[in-house]
Write a protein that holds these residues in place. Structure first.
Motif, PDB file in Angstrom:
ATOM      1  N   LYS A 163      -4.172 -19.704 -46.659  1.00 32.05           N
ATOM      2  CA  LYS A 163      -4.232 -21.209 -46.544  1.00 32.05           C
ATOM      3  C   LYS A 163      -4.949 -21.544 -47.887  1.00 32.05           C
ATOM      4  O   LYS A 163      -5.662 -20.803 -48.601  1.00 32.05           O
ATOM      5  N   LYS A 209       5.986 -19.550 -44.960  1.00 30.66           N
ATOM      6  CA  LYS A 209       5.194 -20.063 -43.467  1.00 30.66           C
ATOM      7  C   LYS A 209       4.503 -19.031 -42.769  1.00 30.66           C
ATOM      8  O   LYS A 209       5.108 -17.990 -42.568  1.00 30.66           O
ATOM      9  N   ASN A 210       3.232 -19.336 -42.672  1.00 31.39           N
ATOM     10  CA  ASN A 210       2.451 -18.259 -41.687  1.00 31.39           C
ATOM     11  C   ASN A 210       2.950 -18.004 -40.493  1.00 31.39           C
ATOM     12  O   ASN A 210       3.420 -19.012 -40.061  1.00 31.39           O
ATOM     13  N   ASP A 211       2.876 -17.025 -39.903  1.00 35.46           N
ATOM     14  CA  ASP A 211       2.840 -16.783 -38.670  1.00 35.46           C
ATOM     15  C   ASP A 211       1.843 -17.475 -37.745  1.00 35.46           C
ATOM     16  O   ASP A 211       0.745 -17.930 -38.491  1.00 35.46           O
ATOM     17  N   CYS A 212       2.052 -18.032 -36.660  1.00 31.61           N
ATOM     18  CA  CYS A 212       0.927 -18.816 -36.011  1.00 31.61           C
ATOM     19  C   CYS A 212       0.820 -18.389 -34.319  1.00 31.61           C
ATOM     20  O   CYS A 212       1.544 -17.460 -33.874  1.00 31.61           O
ATOM     21  N   GLU A 213      -0.353 -18.996 -33.868  1.00 33.28           N
ATOM     22  CA  GLU A 213      -0.691 -18.820 -32.666  1.00 33.28           C
ATOM     23  C   GLU A 213       0.164 -18.914 -31.484  1.00 33.28           C
ATOM     24  O   GLU A 213       0.503 -18.053 -30.436  1.00 33.28           O
TER      25      GLU A 213
END
Length: 456
Positions: A163, A209-213
């Motif tokens: 981030k 794009k980040n992996d996410c929860e």
């Protein structure tokens, strides 16, 4: 409690390491066999797999902050002899050095440790000692939440999440970090243990794009369904999980139920219909009064007002949603404040079980308090990286969750130990002291009442 009374209480709860071994054997008679059967990634070795792993487990159980400190604390001959005796392996000159352990964990398959944890959870569920912790007498409450583990100023590994702080400003800065979602099963009042882990991680440095929860939740839900296909699960989660993909994964794919914290901004159409139905008098409600006394807060009077709408139509969505709301007026020392909570569920709420649902929804704090808060700030210090190798990091985290199961059972299996030793830290520090004292023949007989260790 006077000093004399406390001293007498401490005498009752002596033999800490022997008692720990005895409790471990009581709940997991095959624990040593499970450890020894895990796949060893090494071709040549000095220490058995069970010695390598149990050393790290004891590091966590004894609340030792770092791997270097573990090596220093476990230098004693007594520690070496006690662990080898407990594991029924030939005696070593030393317990493994932290460098040796980290090299071992860097190669170990994390699925092996997940398998060990699953064997432990299955053993606990088969005992049927925790049948009362069901909602409402039927469903196992499994709490889902995520927490941050490590933060770095520079990229630590290809799997780091990224981030950017102060984007576009002079002090713009990139931060690299690792997060992990956990599923923890509620087995009783204050007894919450890890049942599943899914690390949030990028496939490579090139991802945009980040992996996410929420993606990690779907992966974790698939793993849990495969590992516990017959477990009647009710998912407890915060408002981040109030979304159609989560509902579908729970109900349609896994056959689970859910009780999810809800805020008006999560799904605006649901909030609008709920308010509309309540305005027309189409909701059910229940009022109550509760008087409680807390050691520090004193007397507190609570007047909960529960209201629920059984069928919410969400854009023609095929799943029936129910909104449960509780407004609680709290009176304490002449001051009054009102708290409000809402949940979404697919289960049926009635006047007879509404309070149970509301209490279950509010018990989600268990994973934050008994779970992440204690693991970060009281025990284990899970935000401290015990290794800079990413695979070893994950293994350390999983071993911490395994140690946490054992330590909670040790406390729950010895009623009164909290009063005798006062704090969580004292329980672990006394375990460390006991681990540094050689097991006597009496101790071995005490443990062997359950057939756990063999006398030399």
């Amino acid at each position: 409690m006077t000093r004399a009374e406390r001293r007498n209480e401490k005498k009752k709860y002596g033999k800490d390491f022997a008692s720990f071994c005895r409790i471990l054997k009581l709940y997991f008679p095959d624990f040593i066999v499970w450890l020894s059967n895990l796949k060893d990634p090494r071709k040549f070795w000095t220490y058995e797999t069970e010695v390598m792993l149990m050393t790290v487990i004891m590091k966590n159980v004894c609340c030792i902050d770092s791997m270097q400190q573990m090596t220093d604390e476990f230098l004693k001959d007594e520690c070496v002899k006690n662990l080898c005796t407990a594991l029924s392996v030939p005696e070593h000159e030393f317990l493994p050095h932290y460098v040796t352990i980290n090299a071992f964990l860097s190669k170990m398959d994390t699925e092996e440790l997940e398998k060990l944890r699953s064997q432990m959870i299955h053993a606990l569920l088969r005992r049927r000692k925790f049948e009362d912790a069901r909602l409402p007498g039927k469903y196992r409450m499994v709490v889902f939440d995520a927490t941050g583990l490590f933060h770095f100023k520079e990229r630590h590994c290809p799997h780091c999440l990224k981030k950017v702080l102060h984007r576009g400003e002079e002090n713009e800065q990139a931060v690299y970090y690792h997060h992990v979602p956990e599923a923890k099963i509620v087995l009783g009042d204050g007894f919450v243990v890890s049942i599943g882990t899914e690390f949030i991680e990028n496939e490579s440095e090139e991802v945009t794009k980040n992996d996410c929860e929420t993606k990690a939740f779907r992966r974790l839900a698939e793993k849990l369904k495969k590992e516990y296909p017959r477990l009647n699960v009710c998912v407890l989660a915060d408002s981040l999980y109030a979304s159609e993909p989560v509902f579908e994964k729970c109900v349609k794919d896994n056959g689970w139920h859910f009780l999810i914290r809800y805020k008006d901004g999560s799904i605006p159409s649901v909030a609008e219909e709920y308010r509309s139905i309540c305005g027309f008098g189409g909701s059910d409600s229940l009022d109550g009064a509760i008087a409680e006394t807390y050691p520090r807060k004193g007397g507190v009077n609570k007047k909960p007002h529960m209201e629920w709408v059984p069928e919410i139509d969400h854009r023609g969505y095929s799943l029936t949603l129910l909104v449960l709301e509780i407004e609680e007026t709290v009176e304490k020392t002449g001051k009054t404040k009102t708290l409000s909570f809402q949940w979404l569920t697919d289960l049926t709420v009635t006047p007879s079980n509404s309070a149970e649902f509301a209490n279950a929804g509010r018990s989600r704090w268990c994973i934050e308090n008994q779970g992440f808060n204690i693991q970060k700030n009281v025990r284990y210090d899970i935000q401290h990286a015990d290794s800079l190798d990413y695979n070893a990091m994950k293994c350390h985290y999983l071993l911490t969750q395994i140690a946490d199961i054992l330590l909670q059972l040790y406390e729950k299996g010895r009623p009164g130990i909290r009063n005798a030793k006062k704090t969580i830290k004292n329980i672990s520090s006394d375990l460390l002291k006991s681990f540094g004292k050689l097991l006597t023949g009496e101790d071995i007989s005490f443990i062997s009442a359950y057939g756990y260790v063999k006398a030399a």
